[in-house]
Design a protein around this motif. Structure first.
Motif, PDB file in Angstrom:
ATOM      1  N   ILE A 541      32.083 -11.656 -58.079  1.00 10.39           N
ATOM      2  CA  ILE A 541      32.132 -12.891 -57.292  1.00 10.39           C
ATOM      3  C   ILE A 541      31.399 -12.631 -55.984  1.00 10.39           C
ATOM      4  O   ILE A 541      31.750 -11.710 -55.238  1.00 10.39           O
ATOM      5  N   SER A 542      30.376 -13.433 -55.710  1.00  7.85           N
ATOM      6  CA  SER A 542      29.519 -13.206 -54.548  1.00  7.85           C
ATOM      7  C   SER A 542      29.766 -14.269 -53.486  1.00  7.85           C
ATOM      8  O   SER A 542      30.141 -15.413 -53.789  1.00  7.85           O
ATOM      9  N   LEU A 543      29.541 -13.866 -52.244  1.00 11.86           N
ATOM     10  CA  LEU A 543      29.770 -14.766 -51.119  1.00 11.86           C
ATOM     11  C   LEU A 543      28.676 -14.554 -50.078  1.00 11.86           C
ATOM     12  O   LEU A 543      28.257 -13.418 -49.834  1.00 11.86           O
ATOM     13  N   ALA A 544      28.234 -15.646 -49.495  1.00 10.91           N
ATOM     14  CA  ALA A 544      27.341 -15.603 -48.336  1.00 10.91           C
ATOM     15  C   ALA A 544      27.924 -16.527 -47.286  1.00 10.91           C
ATOM     16  O   ALA A 544      28.432 -17.614 -47.610  1.00 10.91           O
ATOM     17  N   PHE A 545      27.851 -16.116 -46.029  1.00  9.55           N
ATOM     18  CA  PHE A 545      28.333 -16.975 -44.956  1.00  9.55           C
ATOM     19  C   PHE A 545      27.562 -16.662 -43.680  1.00  9.55           C
ATOM     20  O   PHE A 545      26.900 -15.615 -43.567  1.00  9.55           O
ATOM     21  N   GLY A 546      27.639 -17.565 -42.724  1.00 10.35           N
ATOM     22  CA  GLY A 546      26.928 -17.330 -41.486  1.00 10.35           C
ATOM     23  C   GLY A 546      27.056 -18.489 -40.524  1.00 10.35           C
ATOM     24  O   GLY A 546      27.787 -19.465 -40.777  1.00 10.35           O
ATOM     25  N   ALA A 547      26.356 -18.376 -39.433  1.00 16.48           N
ATOM     26  CA  ALA A 547      26.342 -19.414 -38.403  1.00 16.48           C
ATOM     27  C   ALA A 547      24.943 -19.503 -37.834  1.00 16.48           C
ATOM     28  O   ALA A 547      24.177 -18.523 -37.840  1.00 16.48           O
ATOM     29  N   ALA A 548      24.599 -20.683 -37.334  1.00 16.01           N
ATOM     30  CA  ALA A 548      23.268 -20.909 -36.782  1.00 16.01           C
ATOM     31  C   ALA A 548      23.360 -21.855 -35.598  1.00 16.01           C
ATOM     32  O   ALA A 548      24.292 -22.674 -35.498  1.00 16.01           O
ATOM     33  N   TRP A 549      22.417 -21.719 -34.709  1.00 15.32           N
ATOM     34  CA  TRP A 549      22.294 -22.618 -33.560  1.00 15.32           C
ATOM     35  C   TRP A 549      20.823 -22.973 -33.395  1.00 15.32           C
ATOM     36  O   TRP A 549      19.941 -22.129 -33.582  1.00 15.32           O
ATOM     37  N   ARG A 550      20.577 -24.225 -33.082  1.00 18.08           N
ATOM     38  CA  ARG A 550      19.193 -24.679 -32.928  1.00 18.08           C
ATOM     39  C   ARG A 550      19.118 -25.727 -31.830  1.00 18.08           C
ATOM     40  O   ARG A 550      19.994 -26.586 -31.710  1.00 18.08           O
ATOM     41  N   TYR A 614      18.015 -32.234 -28.197  1.00 14.39           N
ATOM     42  CA  TYR A 614      19.319 -32.199 -28.850  1.00 14.39           C
ATOM     43  C   TYR A 614      19.540 -30.785 -29.373  1.00 14.39           C
ATOM     44  O   TYR A 614      18.597 -30.001 -29.537  1.00 14.39           O
ATOM     45  N   ASN A 615      20.775 -30.444 -29.632  1.00 12.67           N
ATOM     46  CA  ASN A 615      21.084 -29.148 -30.221  1.00 12.67           C
ATOM     47  C   ASN A 615      22.108 -29.338 -31.319  1.00 12.67           C
ATOM     48  O   ASN A 615      22.809 -30.358 -31.382  1.00 12.67           O
ATOM     49  N   VAL A 616      22.178 -28.361 -32.188  1.00 11.86           N
ATOM     50  CA  VAL A 616      23.112 -28.405 -33.303  1.00 11.86           C
ATOM     51  C   VAL A 616      23.652 -27.002 -33.549  1.00 11.86           C
ATOM     52  O   VAL A 616      22.903 -26.023 -33.523  1.00 11.86           O
ATOM     53  N   ALA A 617      24.947 -26.916 -33.730  1.00 11.27           N
ATOM     54  CA  ALA A 617      25.606 -25.665 -34.105  1.00 11.27           C
ATOM     55  C   ALA A 617      26.121 -25.816 -35.531  1.00 11.27           C
ATOM     56  O   ALA A 617      26.734 -26.842 -35.879  1.00 11.27           O
ATOM     57  N   GLU A 618      25.887 -24.797 -36.366  1.00 13.33           N
ATOM     58  CA  GLU A 618      26.210 -24.908 -37.793  1.00 13.33           C
ATOM     59  C   GLU A 618      26.950 -23.669 -38.269  1.00 13.33           C
ATOM     60  O   GLU A 618      26.676 -22.552 -37.811  1.00 13.33           O
ATOM     61  N   ALA A 619      27.846 -23.884 -39.189  1.00 10.78           N
ATOM     62  CA  ALA A 619      28.514 -22.789 -39.893  1.00 10.78           C
ATOM     63  C   ALA A 619      28.420 -23.079 -41.384  1.00 10.78           C
ATOM     64  O   ALA A 619      28.554 -24.230 -41.811  1.00 10.78           O
ATOM     65  N   PHE A 620      28.166 -22.050 -42.194  1.00 17.99           N
ATOM     66  CA  PHE A 620      27.933 -22.287 -43.616  1.00 17.99           C
ATOM     67  C   PHE A 620      28.515 -21.161 -44.455  1.00 17.99           C
ATOM     68  O   PHE A 620      28.727 -20.042 -43.968  1.00 17.99           O
TER      69      PHE A 620
END
Length: 972
Positions: A541-550, A614-620
């Motif tokens: 079972i594989s998992l990827a996760f992270g966060a990004a800001w732009r 504008y800016n956006v913060a993301e979590a995935f």
């Protein structure tokens, strides 16, 4: 060449990181055991890196070699031939005056470049204009390995804006040696000459470093005219003067409302419809063999018969603009250990497009008036005006090459992007053993400058046209007699005949340079991890996760300041000079369209300075969970799920998600399906931009309907909400074990967008008001209170009700090693477009799938290409097909138009390669022919007052004709 769902070569989706993150990775690496990582692969359909993986999301991969043979020197033209792409922008199709002029913008499913996420090695790229599109012409083509295309279901994995999908340009890894390439080409008619040069170099630096760099340039000459292209016959629409369909499709269509020398519009008078000849004399307008009803679109004439003109035949400009571009790419990697790599990457590119426009010295009702007493009037016209008490007339006139003044657009597009990053594989006995850590920080900047040269100044043209005699018998501008301090330098202009204006007068009514400079910046930081979390019952079972800001910002300025500070003068009051009335200015005859936009100096150009960000913060997160393995009816069944939360400044938070199944029934048959919610927020232009441009309308307030030009305000609306798109994809992949090398896939897709960001359209707004009586649409339209002509239409972006795209992609490939040492590869790519619809607020659904005249949405298109090689010889053959369609889906054949069809077209391309050299130096000679049989484009008839007839639909059909490219490549 195989689909990327099958095992591909290793691809390190490089990450970038701040220095602090890099130091942390390095410290972690020093604590790990030495050892090299096993070979792993990643595809653009997933962020998870695994051996031999496949995804439920369709992914199409094309190698750089194939792209170059499909359309040498221009990757965007190669991508045009792939099924998912509709209405790509290229230097020869993007409107010369738009922010995207000269750019190469990819457009998946025809949903717009701003709904297509473009990645370079898995990372975002700074937009090349305020429209949010990325110019792929600036990418390092010399370093390109392949392009992977994901259609739908990509927002959760890769980020917002991927409503239609992702296009990932994957670069070479660990390239070593020199690669020098040069090529040149031209059409068979000896125009459109182009040349390309590239230099690529890669080398190890010490034991742990590796450097790759490339420098490349491309230049293409403009194509000025349609000479020697006998298929062009000015096909347009003529309003039917008798019974039957409203519009008739006919060749040799010209205007019946203006000429190059000028046409008098003074209904009910004896001077009405006198036209001015080049020597300044007049004659009655000579009708052709078919004349449309008053207010119709044009007049058909036999060649050299009758009056009227088609501006396309003497546009004084270029059918295709000249284009020059160059790019520099530098990538340095340093291996801190076997598990950790740091790198820095620089991308710098520039693109300049130089096009000559069609902006006229007067056209169809907005050039101002000629008044009685004008000394340029011929004696017969002046006498008729005097005898019949005619105070003035409207001059309807179009600019031609004889007028000497040529308006030009020069678009400069400069992009710089710096990326710092690290990629680390954890090697420990803990939970994250074998996991990949990736991070990057990227700074991107783009300067998009559009320079308008020698454009008509609307604050001066009416002044110069209103010529009178002063007390000494000199011809002067009337305004200079009233306000010599302001208008003493005015030079009267003679527009009564083709080519009669003096150089001094042309210099007065045109401007030197006006520019629009949009500076766009994009700053991105992203951190992600991926690996196996557990050994499940059917596999890891594989998992990827992270966060990004732009953050994205724009600073748009216009200049020069001394020109922009001017304003359009208002018409002189009728009672000027009388007691209690304003003083006389001497300015009269200013068209209502100009007076309605008081800050307008140039015709139909009302661009405003803007600033915004504008800016956006993301979590995935994303996971692949094997559900079944090695069963009778399921060699494997995997679940792929992903979710992303994005928090936008100004519009708040929104979710994207994906759920998909990949079912390997047997070794030969695999089923896949994906359901996703994809999102897109408004671009900088959609949020902040406001500008005025010219447009043509059919105004049904008048009977018969009148067609004329007006101003539309396009752009910004800061109150836009993000789009939400629900996408369904389902398909089958067939790779029969008994037919080695054969592969086939069929994928069905649906994309439903709620709250789609779009402009309703000027004509739709006018029809909604006048025909459907929608109050909101009427509120966006401003009319002249006297003439009732439309002066301004507010066509800003709004959240429309819906947009929907439905279709099916089919891909077949076959590779075989032939007896005698030959190799054969065949690939067929095709797509069916079943629906492409929009539903504007308060309006009925409009489905334009199959519209190949006004639109570029054929309901079927395909590309088949073959490659055969043996020894030193290689052969390439390609067949492109565009299905027949409709001219305009708003028309009904036999009711509103007599022929609403656009014919299909086949185009054949061919190429040869010859390899030579020795062990330390190899070379390849390439010869390519596009449109081998010189097929003409089909008729796609149209008429617009602003630009005349349409050459053809240049986004779909080949209007160049047969053309050749010869190239050489050296590797050592």
């Amino acid at each position: 060449m195989k689909r990327s769902s099958i095992q591909l070569k290793p691809s390190r989706v490089a990450a970038a990181v701040t220095l602090a993150l890099a130091a942390g990775f390095a410290a972690s690496a020093r604590a790990q055991d030495a050892g090299s990582a096993p070979e792993e692969i990643t595809v653009t359909g997933s962020r998870i890196v695994r051996n031999g993986m496949s995804t439920p999301t369709p992914v199409t991969a094309v190698t750089a070699d194939d792209l170059n043979m499909m359309a040498p020197g221009n990757v965007i033209k190669s991508l045009d031939l792939l099924p998912p792409f509709f209405m790509n922008e290229a230097p020869d199709t993007a409107a010369s005056k738009s922010a995207s002029a000269g750019a190469a913008n990819v457009n998946l499913r025809g949903l717009g470049a701003n709904r297509t996420l473009v990645l370079l090695d898995g990372r975002r790229v700074v937009p090349s204009n305020r429209l949010g599109a990325v110019d792929i012409n600036l990418f390092p083509e010399a370093m390109l390995e392949r392009v992977e295309v994901v259609t739908g279901g990509a927002s959760a994995a890769y980020g917002t804006d991927a409503v239609a999908g992702v296009v990932n340009f994957i670069l070479k890894k660990d390239f070593e040696g020199f690669d020098v390439h040069a090529q040149a080409g031209a059409t068979e008619r000896s125009d459109g000459e182009n040349r390309e040069f590239s230099f690529a170099y890669g080398t190890p630096l010490g034991e742990n470093g590796h450097l790759m760099t490339s420098l490349e340039g491309y230049a293409a000459h403009k194509i000025e005219t349609l000479e020697d292209r006998d298929w062009f016959q000015s096909w347009g629409l003529v309003t039917n003067p008798g019974a039957g369909p409203r519009d008739l499709v006919r060749p040799h269509v010209v205007s019946n409302t203006y000429t190059f020398g000028g046409l008098i519009d003074a209904p009910g008078t004896p001077i009405n419809r006198l036209e001015f000849l080049p020597d300044g004399t007049t004659r009655p307008f000579q009708n052709g063999e078919l004349v449309g009803r008053p207010g119709g679109l044009g007049t058909q004439t036999i060649p050299n018969g009758g009056s009227g003109v088609d501006p396309v035949t003497d546009r004084g400009g270029s059918l295709v603009p000249s284009d020059e571009r160059a790019s520099l790419f530098v990538h340095y990697t340093y291996d801190v250990s076997d598990n950790t790599s740091l790198y820095a990457q620089l991308l710098a590119g520039t693109n300049e497009v130089n096009s000559v426009g069609t902006l006229p010295l007067g056209i169809a009702g907005w050039a101002g008036r000629i008044y009685s007493g004008n000394p340029f009037l011929p004696a017969n016209v002046q006498q008729l005006m005097t005898d019949n008490n005619i105070p003035s007339f409207l001059l309807q006139r179009y600019h031609s090459t004889a007028d000497l003044a040529h308006d030009r657009f020069v678009t400069d597009n400069d992009t710089k992007s710096l990326t710092l990053g690290a990629d680390h594989e954890i090697s420990s006995n803990g939970f994250f053993d074998g996991w990949n850590m990736k991070a990057y920080a990227q700074l991107g900047k783009n300067d998009n400058k559009i320079t308008e040269i020698d454009f008509i100044r609307t604050d001066r043209l009416p002044e110069a046209m209103d010529a009178v005699l002063d007390g000494n018998g000199n011809i002067v501008c009337r305004a200079s007699l009233f306000q010599p301090q302001n208008y003493g330098n005015c030079v009267p202009i003679d527009l009564l005949g083709q080519g009669r204006a003096s150089r001094a007068a042309l210099d007065y009514v045109t401007t030197g340079d006006q520019f629009i400079l949009a500076k766009t910046e994009q700053n991105v930081a992203e951190f992600s991890m991926d690996g196996d979390v557990a050994q499940g019952w059917a596999g890891p079972i594989s998992l990827a996760f992270g966060a990004a800001w732009r953050e994205e910002s724009i600073d748009q300025t216009i200049g020069p300041d001394d020109l922009i500070a001017l304003s359009t003068p208002l018409n002189e009051a009728a009672n000027c000079g009388q007691a209690g009335a304003p003083a006389c200015t001497g300015i009269r005859g200013v068209p209502g369209q100009f007076a309605a936009t008081p800050n307008e100096v140039l015709i139909f150009t009302n661009v405003q300075p803007i600033q915004g960000s504008y800016n956006v913060a993301e979590a995935f997160a994303e996971s692949i969970v094997p559900l079944v393995a090695d069963k009778a009816a399921a060699k494997g069944l995997d679940l792929n799920v992903a979710a992303r939360y994005a928090d936008y400044s100004g519009s708040g938070g929104i979710w994207a998600w994906k759920a998909g199944l990949d079912w390997r029934i047997t070794d030969a048959v695999r089923l896949r399906t994906t359901r996703s919610r994809d999102i897109r927020a408004a671009t900088l232009s959609e949020r902040f931009d406001r500008q005025g441009v010219g447009t043509s309308v059919n105004d049904s307030r008048f009977n018969p309907v009148q067609n004329y030009t007006t101003t539309q305000i396009i752009g910004g609306n800061p109150n836009l909400n993000p789009e939400e798109a629900d996408t369904l994809a389902a398909g089958i992949v067939f790779t029969p074990t008994k037919l080695d090398g054969f592969e086939m896939s069929v994928d069905y897709y649906e994309i439903d967008i709620a709250g789609a960001l779009a402009q309703v359209g000027v004509q739709v707004l006018v029809d909604n008001c006048e025909i459907r009586h929608i109050a909101d649409s009427c509120a966006k339209i401003t009319r002249d209170p006297t003439s009732q002509l439309i002066t301004v239409v507010d066509n800003a972006f709004i959240n429309q009700d819906a947009a929907r795209v439905v279709g099916t992609d089919l891909e077949i490939g076959y590779q075989k090693q032939l007896g005698g040492g030959g190799n054969l590869s065949v690939r067929w790519l095709s797509t069916w477009l079943n629906e492409w619809s929009t539903t504007a607020l308060g309006a009925p659904k409009r489905d334009t799938a199959g519209e190949t005249g006004d639109g570029s949405l054929p309901d079927f298109k395909s590309t088949t290409y073959l490659r055969w090689s043996k020894g030193k010889l290689g052969v390439f053959g390609q067949e492109r097909f565009i299905g027949s369609g409709m001219l305009d889906f708003d028309d009904v054949e036999g009711v509103t138009i007599d022929d609403n069809s656009v014919d299909s077209r086949y185009y054949t391309d061919a190429g040869l390669t010859w390899d030579g050299g020795r062990a330390d130096l190899s070379w390849q000679l390439t010869f390519n022919v596009q449109n081998l049989f010189d097929r003409d484009p089909p008729v796609a008839a149209a008429w617009a007052q602003f630009s005349g007839t349409r050459v053809t639909n240049d986004r779909l059909f080949d209007f160049y004709g047969r053309r050749y490219v010869v190239g050489m490549d050296f590797k050592f």
